[in-house]
Scaffold this motif. Sequence first.
Motif, short mmCIF file in Angstrom:
data_model
loop_
_atom_site.label_atom_id
_atom_site.label_comp_id
_atom_site.label_asym_id
_atom_site.label_seq_id
_atom_site.Cartn_x
_atom_site.Cartn_y
_atom_site.Cartn_z
N ARG A 224 0.86 -1.19 0.00
CA ARG A 224 0.00 0.00 0.00
C ARG A 224 0.89 1.23 0.00
O ARG A 224 1.72 1.40 0.89
CB ARG A 224 -0.90 -0.02 1.22
N THR A 225 0.72 2.09 -1.00
CA THR A 225 1.53 3.31 -1.09
C THR A 225 0.70 4.58 -1.04
O THR A 225 1.24 5.66 -0.96
CB THR A 225 2.37 3.33 -2.38
N SER A 226 -0.61 4.45 -1.09
CA SER A 226 -1.46 5.64 -1.04
C SER A 226 -1.73 6.01 0.41
O SER A 226 -1.09 5.48 1.32
CB SER A 226 -2.77 5.39 -1.79
N SER A 227 -2.68 6.86 0.65
CA SER A 227 -2.98 7.32 2.00
C SER A 227 -3.33 6.16 2.92
O SER A 227 -3.60 5.05 2.47
CB SER A 227 -4.16 8.30 1.96
N ASN A 228 -3.33 6.42 4.21
CA ASN A 228 -3.66 5.39 5.19
C ASN A 228 -5.02 4.79 4.91
O ASN A 228 -5.94 5.46 4.45
CB ASN A 228 -3.65 5.96 6.60
N ASP B 170 -14.53 -4.33 5.12
CA ASP B 170 -13.89 -3.61 4.02
C ASP B 170 -12.58 -4.28 3.63
O ASP B 170 -11.79 -4.67 4.51
CB ASP B 170 -13.59 -2.17 4.42
N PRO B 171 -12.33 -4.42 2.33
CA PRO B 171 -11.05 -5.00 1.91
C PRO B 171 -9.91 -4.01 2.15
O PRO B 171 -10.08 -2.80 2.03
CB PRO B 171 -11.25 -5.24 0.41
N VAL B 172 -8.76 -4.56 2.51
CA VAL B 172 -7.54 -3.75 2.58
C VAL B 172 -6.92 -3.86 1.19
O VAL B 172 -6.57 -4.95 0.75
CB VAL B 172 -6.57 -4.28 3.65
N ILE B 173 -6.83 -2.74 0.51
CA ILE B 173 -6.36 -2.75 -0.88
C ILE B 173 -4.90 -2.33 -0.92
O ILE B 173 -4.55 -1.21 -0.54
CB ILE B 173 -7.23 -1.84 -1.76
N LEU C 73 4.42 -5.09 -6.56
CA LEU C 73 5.87 -5.22 -6.67
C LEU C 73 6.20 -6.19 -7.80
O LEU C 73 7.14 -5.99 -8.55
CB LEU C 73 6.47 -5.69 -5.35
N HIS C 74 5.38 -7.24 -7.90
CA HIS C 74 5.40 -8.13 -9.07
C HIS C 74 4.09 -8.92 -9.10
O HIS C 74 3.47 -9.14 -8.06
CB HIS C 74 6.62 -9.06 -9.09
N ASN D 50 -2.85 -11.70 -11.76
CA ASN D 50 -4.04 -12.16 -11.05
C ASN D 50 -4.42 -11.34 -9.83
O ASN D 50 -5.42 -11.63 -9.18
CB ASN D 50 -3.88 -13.63 -10.65
N TYR D 51 -3.63 -10.32 -9.48
CA TYR D 51 -3.99 -9.45 -8.36
C TYR D 51 -4.55 -8.15 -8.92
O TYR D 51 -3.98 -7.54 -9.83
CB TYR D 51 -2.79 -9.15 -7.46
N ASN D 52 -5.67 -7.70 -8.37
CA ASN D 52 -6.34 -6.48 -8.82
C ASN D 52 -6.08 -5.36 -7.80
O ASN D 52 -6.55 -5.45 -6.66
CB ASN D 52 -7.84 -6.75 -8.97
N THR D 53 -5.34 -4.33 -8.21
CA THR D 53 -4.99 -3.24 -7.29
C THR D 53 -6.16 -2.29 -7.02
O THR D 53 -6.06 -1.43 -6.17
CB THR D 53 -3.81 -2.41 -7.84
#
Length: 116
Positions: A5-9, A17-20, A25-26, A31-34
């Motif tokens: 996670r690089t955006s705001s807290n 709620d999902p932690v997005i 990084l790779h 298969n991972y949806n940001t």
Amino acid sequence: FSAKRTSSNFTSGSTGDPVIFNTELHDYTGNYNTTSGQFTVPLSSTYSFATNISFDGTTSARLVAVSIVASTGGVLASSYIGSAVNGTDEWNDVAVSLNVASAALVKGETVEVLQL
């Protein structure tokens, strides 16, 4: 895949709620949806997952609960910190680490980290 996670807290709006993790990084198979925070299982097989999340103390009390959840397999790992995190001093910060050593998952199933 590996993501962070690089955006705001992260701020939970409601239970479940999902932690997005918004920066990959790779992700060699894509298969991972940001946007949704979901990993979609590409092949029926056995998988492992790990996550580390830190929560800063807040001015209002809250309980911390985090789970790694599969869409058809339910909760794969979970941590619940029963004491309220209350106050902005650094000793009110909480770190949660979850590890799933082995999960048999089927193609098309999704896995995500939820803050409960």
